[in-house]
Scaffold this active site. Structure first.
Site, PDB file in Angstrom:
ATOM      1  CG  ASP A 159     -22.979  17.288 -11.534  1.00 47.89           C
ATOM      2  OD1 ASP A 159     -21.838  16.792 -11.401  1.00 47.89           O
ATOM      3  OD2 ASP A 159     -23.326  17.909 -12.551  1.00 47.89           O
ATOM      4  CB  SER A 196     -24.928  17.740 -16.190  1.00 47.65           C
ATOM      5  OG  SER A 196     -24.165  18.383 -15.200  1.00 47.65           O
TER       6      SER A 196
END
Length: 448
Positions: free
Chosen positions: A242, A103
């Site tokens: 992200d 992530s």
């Protein structure tokens, strides 16, 4: 029972360091393959996506070996956003979806996230059962029952079509100038393509991944470059994703950043007025700002709080029949359209609000006044348990007593990194800083 390998979002850590090694990935693949292929047939499928980290190649191969060794048939998607894996797990009638990503973490980290056949992340109970299989080992399939691996080349395009379908067809983005920062991550092709196909003028940032630059000075956790680009190009709005594109930050035309709380507040208010919001509530975590809660109350809506982690937000949404939730960090979950946080889709909902209202991003990106909030992190070493220290417990008790009737304190271990997170909210800035620092100092002393 405490989970040993799984955190709040799958298994995560530094690549080539336990538990994120190729050997462990193979064992994890075999365990999860045995868990889902429990009838001995060769009809079971798993889809695997990844972000752009260099270690993704290693984990993709190791997981594929483990899964096929138990008879699972693997479909490799290549670099796609995390929400694309949730989507394609269901559309390809797979038993399991796997996303290889850490992530927002730096490039040296990686992680493995799992989705069930319904496209939603696995429950705590399922993860505990898989952990048992990881530790005990599993029996491999017979030689003539080993699974196959197939590469799927159009996964990105299937995802783009689903994302575009979340907007009404009569709502084009022509004339809207958008900066999109893809964090050199999983959406580096999908996000610009989707925005361009919807008619927007697209300016890209963070679309040159090299395996080592994901989230590096770009993306939702480092918005400075995108902010400067919005202002320099006179763009109407910026969308910062992200590394795996499941979270978003919005930048208005002045370069101001709006976090997930502001985005959720805007969407909840608009959806409530249009009759789209289910259950009269927004689901968010304990980290969301008190200002959001007050704003929703003023709109006649409720804020349902959960533990930190978008999977817990989704669990509460499904249980309560709600269709909007998320995290301050930018995970926005819209279960009418997706099974997990989708940064690009949330960004499109913000663009839709701009087009429908005719308002500038700056008029929409600050729907409530935030209560001053301070968050500080303290890193701790392996085997340390600073929250069990009597001195830390006393510092927490003293801080809570000081904030009674004036604010709130939240102390927690990160589920994705070896960090103790110390967060407080209080309208008295001096008291806020004093209480946070007192706990932080105590934790630092305990881990020294």
């Amino acid at each position: 029972m405490t989970r040993k390998f799984f955190g709040t979002d799958g298994v995560r850590g530094t690549a080539n360091t336990y538990p994120m090694t190729a050997e462990m990935a193979l064992r994890i693949g075999a365990a999860v393959g045995r868990y889902f292929r429990n009838d001995g047939t060769n009809q079971h499928r798993v889809v695997i996506g990844k972000d752009t980290r260099l270690s993704g190649y290693m984990f993709e191969n190791a997981l594929t070996a483990g899964l096929t060794s138990t008879g699972m048939n693997v479909f490799l998607l290549g670099p796609v956003p995390t929400p694309a894996v949730g989507l394609l797990t269901t559309s390809m009638r797979a038993d399991l979806g796997v996303m290889i990503s850490a992530s927002h973490n730096p490039a040296q980290d990686n992680g493995i996230k799992f989705f069930g056949p319904d496209g939603f992340k696995l429950s705590d109970e399922a993860e505990l059962e898989i952990e048992k299989l990881i530790e005990s080992g599993v029996e491999s399939a017979q030689a003539d029952n080993i699974g196959r691996a197939t590469r799927i080349d159009d996964g990105r395009f299937r995802y783009i079509e689903r994302v575009k379908g979340s907007l009404p067809r009569d709502l084009p983005l022509r004339g809207v100038k958008v900066v999109v920062d893809c964090a050199n991550g999983a959406a580096y092709r999908a996000a610009p393509e989707a925005l361009w196909e919807l008619g927007a003028e697209v300016i890209t940032v963070g679309v040159s991944p090299n395996g080592l630059n994901i989230n590096e000075n770009c993306g939702s956790t480092s918005t400075r470059t995108a902010c400067e680009t919005v202002v320099a190009h006179g763009a109407d709005v910026g969308i910062c994703l992200d590394g795996d594109a499941d979270r978003v930050m919005i930048i208005d035309e002045t370069g101001h950043v709006a976090d997930g709380d502001q985005i959720m507040g805007l969407l909840a208010s608009r959806w409530a007025k249009s009759g789209q919001l289910k259950g009269g509530a927004l689901v968010a975590t304990v980290m969301s700002n008190l200002g959001l809660e007050r704003f929703l109350e003023g709109e006649g809506l409720r804020l349902e709080r959960t533990a930190v982690g978008d999977r817990y937000v989704v669990e509460a949404m499904r249980k309560g029949g709600y269709n909007l939730g998320g995290e301050q960090s930018g995970h926005i979950v819209m279960t009418d359209h997706a099974t997990t946080g989708d940064g690009l889709m949330a960004g499109l909902q913000f663009l839709a609000a701009m087009v429908e209202s005719g308002k500038k991003a700056s008029e929409l990106a600050n729907v409530f006044e935030t209560v001053p909030q301070m968050l500080k992190n303290v890193r701790y070493g392996e085997g340390q348990a600073p929250l069990d220290s009597p001195s830390v417990m006393q510092a927490i008790a003293d801080a809570e007593a000081a904030l009674v009737g004036k604010g709130r304190l939240l102390i927690r271990k990160s589920g994705t990194e070896p960090l103790i997170r110390v967060m407080a909210e209080c309208e008295d800035a001096q008291l806020l800083e004093r209480t946070v620092d007192s706990v932080v100092d105590a934790v630092k002393a305990a881990v020294a």
